[in-house]
Design a protein around this motif. Structure first.
Motif, short mmCIF file in Angstrom:
data_model
loop_
_atom_site.label_atom_id
_atom_site.label_comp_id
_atom_site.label_asym_id
_atom_site.label_seq_id
_atom_site.Cartn_x
_atom_site.Cartn_y
_atom_site.Cartn_z
N UNK A 1 0.83 -1.20 0.00
CA UNK A 1 0.00 0.00 0.00
C UNK A 1 0.87 1.26 0.00
N UNK A 2 0.54 2.16 -0.91
CA UNK A 2 1.29 3.42 -1.17
C UNK A 2 2.58 3.20 -1.98
N UNK A 3 2.79 1.96 -2.45
CA UNK A 3 4.00 1.71 -3.25
C UNK A 3 3.68 1.53 -4.73
N UNK A 4 2.47 1.88 -5.12
CA UNK A 4 2.11 1.98 -6.55
C UNK A 4 1.61 3.40 -6.76
N UNK A 5 2.20 4.07 -7.73
CA UNK A 5 1.78 5.45 -8.05
C UNK A 5 1.33 5.49 -9.49
N UNK A 6 0.13 6.02 -9.70
CA UNK A 6 -0.39 6.17 -11.06
C UNK A 6 -0.64 7.64 -11.35
N UNK A 7 -0.18 8.05 -12.52
CA UNK A 7 -0.37 9.43 -12.96
C UNK A 7 -1.22 9.40 -14.23
N UNK A 8 -2.55 9.41 -14.08
CA UNK A 8 -3.44 9.33 -15.23
C UNK A 8 -3.50 10.67 -15.96
N UNK A 9 -3.36 10.63 -17.28
CA UNK A 9 -3.27 11.86 -18.07
C UNK A 9 -4.30 11.87 -19.19
N UNK A 10 -4.59 13.07 -19.68
CA UNK A 10 -5.55 13.22 -20.78
C UNK A 10 -4.83 13.32 -22.11
N UNK A 11 -5.60 13.19 -23.19
CA UNK A 11 -5.05 13.34 -24.55
C UNK A 11 -4.28 14.65 -24.69
N UNK A 12 -3.23 14.61 -25.52
CA UNK A 12 -2.59 15.84 -25.97
C UNK A 12 -1.61 16.48 -25.01
N UNK A 13 -1.26 15.80 -23.93
CA UNK A 13 -0.29 16.42 -23.00
C UNK A 13 1.02 16.70 -23.75
N UNK A 14 1.63 17.85 -23.44
CA UNK A 14 2.83 18.26 -24.18
C UNK A 14 4.09 18.12 -23.32
N UNK A 15 5.23 18.44 -23.94
CA UNK A 15 6.52 18.28 -23.27
C UNK A 15 6.59 18.99 -21.93
N UNK A 16 6.19 20.26 -21.91
CA UNK A 16 6.41 21.04 -20.69
C UNK A 16 5.56 20.49 -19.53
N UNK A 17 4.31 20.17 -19.79
CA UNK A 17 3.45 19.64 -18.71
C UNK A 17 3.93 18.27 -18.26
N UNK A 18 4.27 17.42 -19.23
CA UNK A 18 4.68 16.05 -18.91
C UNK A 18 5.98 16.05 -18.11
N UNK A 19 6.97 16.79 -18.60
CA UNK A 19 8.28 16.76 -17.92
C UNK A 19 8.22 17.42 -16.55
N UNK A 20 7.38 18.44 -16.42
CA UNK A 20 7.24 19.09 -15.10
C UNK A 20 6.67 18.11 -14.09
N UNK A 21 5.59 17.43 -14.48
CA UNK A 21 5.00 16.40 -13.61
C UNK A 21 6.00 15.31 -13.30
N UNK A 22 6.66 14.83 -14.35
CA UNK A 22 7.60 13.72 -14.22
C UNK A 22 8.70 14.06 -13.23
N UNK A 23 9.33 15.21 -13.42
CA UNK A 23 10.47 15.57 -12.56
C UNK A 23 10.04 15.78 -11.10
N UNK A 24 8.90 16.44 -10.92
CA UNK A 24 8.42 16.70 -9.55
C UNK A 24 8.16 15.38 -8.82
N UNK A 25 7.45 14.48 -9.48
CA UNK A 25 7.08 13.21 -8.84
C UNK A 25 8.29 12.31 -8.64
#
Length: 326
Positions: free
Chosen positions: A217-241
Motif C-alpha cells: 500500500x502506497x507503493x504503486x503510483x499512477x499518474x493518469x493523463x488526458x489526450x494531448x499532453x505536451x513536453x512542458x506539462x509532462x516533464x514538469x509532472x515527471x520531474x516533480x514526482x
C-alpha cells in the motif's frame, strides 16, 4: 567524448525479423531500425554491445506459470486451431497472435532484460539498455496488449536479489499494468506509471486511486493523463514526482520503461510529446546515478520510435545527436 558511465547494450538481429501479421500495429522491425541508427551515429563505439542469451523456459517461469510458458513454447500458427480452449485461456488471438518463432522472440527480448539486470547486479556496468524489452502488459498466466512474457518483472526479480528496493518507472502511453500487478502487494518495488487514462483506453487500469495493497500500500503510483499532453506539462509532472519518489523511497536500482507510443503522431497513442520531451525524462533519471536498466515498450509509428530510442541511447551516453525535433 566517452561517457563516464559504463554502458551495456543488448541486441539480437533476429528479434526484428518476426512478423505479428499484416494489420497488426506491433512491428518488431523498429528494433532493427533503432540499431541501424545507433550504428550510423557510431554510438556502438562508446558502449559494450552484447547479444543476449535466449531465456530458458525455467527462467521465464520465475514469474509466469509453467503451463503458460509450456504452451507458448509448443504452439505454432499451424497448430493453434487445435487448441481453442487454451488460446482463450491464455488470451492468445487478436491482440496477441501466434506467429512464426513466437517463443524464440520472447526468449530473446526476455533474455536481454535478464542479462541487463545481471550485469548491473555484478557491477559490470552502470546502465544497461535493452530496447527490445519493456513488454509491460503480460500477466503471470496470460498474454495481453501485444505482450507475451513480462521481461520487466523478470528483470526486477533479478535486481531484487541484490537490492532491497527497486523503482520502476513507465512512460509508455499505456498503463504498466502487468508490472504493477506483479508487485502490488510488496514494498520492495515501487511502480510509477505515467499514462493515458479514461475513454476506455487500453488497458483501462491506472486510476490515481490504485495505490497498492497490504505491504504494498502506497507503493504503486499512477499518474493518469488526458489526450494531448505536451513536453512542458509532462516533464514538469515527471520531474516533480520522480524527484520526490527517489528522495523518499531510496531505491537501490531503477528500471525505466521508455515506451515511445507517448510521442506525438503515434498510430495508437494520443499524447503530444517530442523526442526531446521524452528523452528529458531519461536524462533526468540518469542524473540519480543509480544502477539503471532501460527498456523499450510500445511505439507504433516505427520511424519515430527508432529516432527516439537512438536519441535516448545518445542521452545515456552523454552524446548529443542531431535531433529533427520529432
Amino acid at each position: 567524448m566517452r561517457s563516464k558511465d559504463k554502458i551495456s547494450y543488448f541486441y539480437d538481429g533476429d528479434v526484428g525479423n518476426v512478423y505479428f501479421g499484416p494489420n497488426h500495429p506491433m512491428k518488431p522491425h523498429r528494433l532493427c531500425m533503432t540499431h541501424h541508427l545507433v550504428l550510423s551515429y557510431e554510438l556502438h563505439k562508446k558502449m559494450e554491445i552484447y547479444r543476449p542469451h535466449k531465456a530458458y523456459p525455467v527462467e521465464l517461469a520465475q514469474f509466469h506459470s509453467a503451463d503458460y510458458v509450456e504452451f507458448l513454447h509448443r504452439i505454432t500458427p499451424d497448430t493453434q486451431h487445435l487448441f481453442p480452449n487454451e488460446m482463450t485461456k491464455y488470451n492468445l488471438g487478436e491482440d496477441c497472435p501466434v506467429f512464426e518463432n513466437l517463443f524464440e522472440f520472447c526468449q530473446i527480448y526476455a533474455g536481454g532484460t535478464l542479462d541487463a539486470a545481471r550485469r548491473l547486479n555484478n557491477q559490470l556496468c552502470d546502465i544497461a539498455i535493452n530496447w527490445a524489452g519493456g513488454l509491460h502488459h503480460a500477466k503471470k498466466c496470460e498474454a495481453s496488449g501485444f505482450c507475451y512474457i513480462n521481461d520487466l518483472v523478470l528483470g526486477i526479480l533479478e535486481l531484487l536479489k541484490h537490492h532491497a528496493r527497486v523503482l520502476y518507472i513507465d512512460i509508455d502511453v499505456h498503463h504498466g499494468d502487468g508490472v504493477e500487478e506483479a508487485f502490488y502487494l510488496t514494498d520492495r518495488v515501487m511502480t510509477v506509471s505515467f499514462h493515458k487514462y479514461g475513454d476506455l483506453f487500453f488497458p483501462g487500469t491506472g486510476d490515481v486511486k490504485e495505490i497498492g495493497e497490504k505491504e504494498g500500500k502506497y507503493y504503486a503510483i499512477n499518474v493518469p493523463l488526458k489526450d494531448g499532453i505536451d513536453d512542458s506539462s509532462f516533464t514538469r509532472l515527471f520531474k516533480t514526482i520522480i524527484a520526490k519518489v527517489v528522495e523518499t523511497y531510496l531505491p537501490g536500482a531503477i528500471v525505466l520503461q521508455c515506451g515511445a507510443d507517448s510521442l506525438a503522431g503515434d498510430r495508437l497513442g494520443c499524447f503530444n510529446l517530442s523526442s526531446d520531451g521524452h528523452a528529458e525524462c531519461v536524462r533526468f533519471v540518469k542524473k540519480f546515478n543509480l544502477p539503471l536498466l532501460v527498456t523499450g515498450g510500445g511505439g507504433y509509428t516505427k520511424e519515430n520510435v527508432a529516432r527516439c530510442w537512438a536519441f535516448e541511447t545518445g542521452v545515456l551516453l552523454d552524446t548529443e545527436l542531431p535531433n529533427g525535433n520529432t
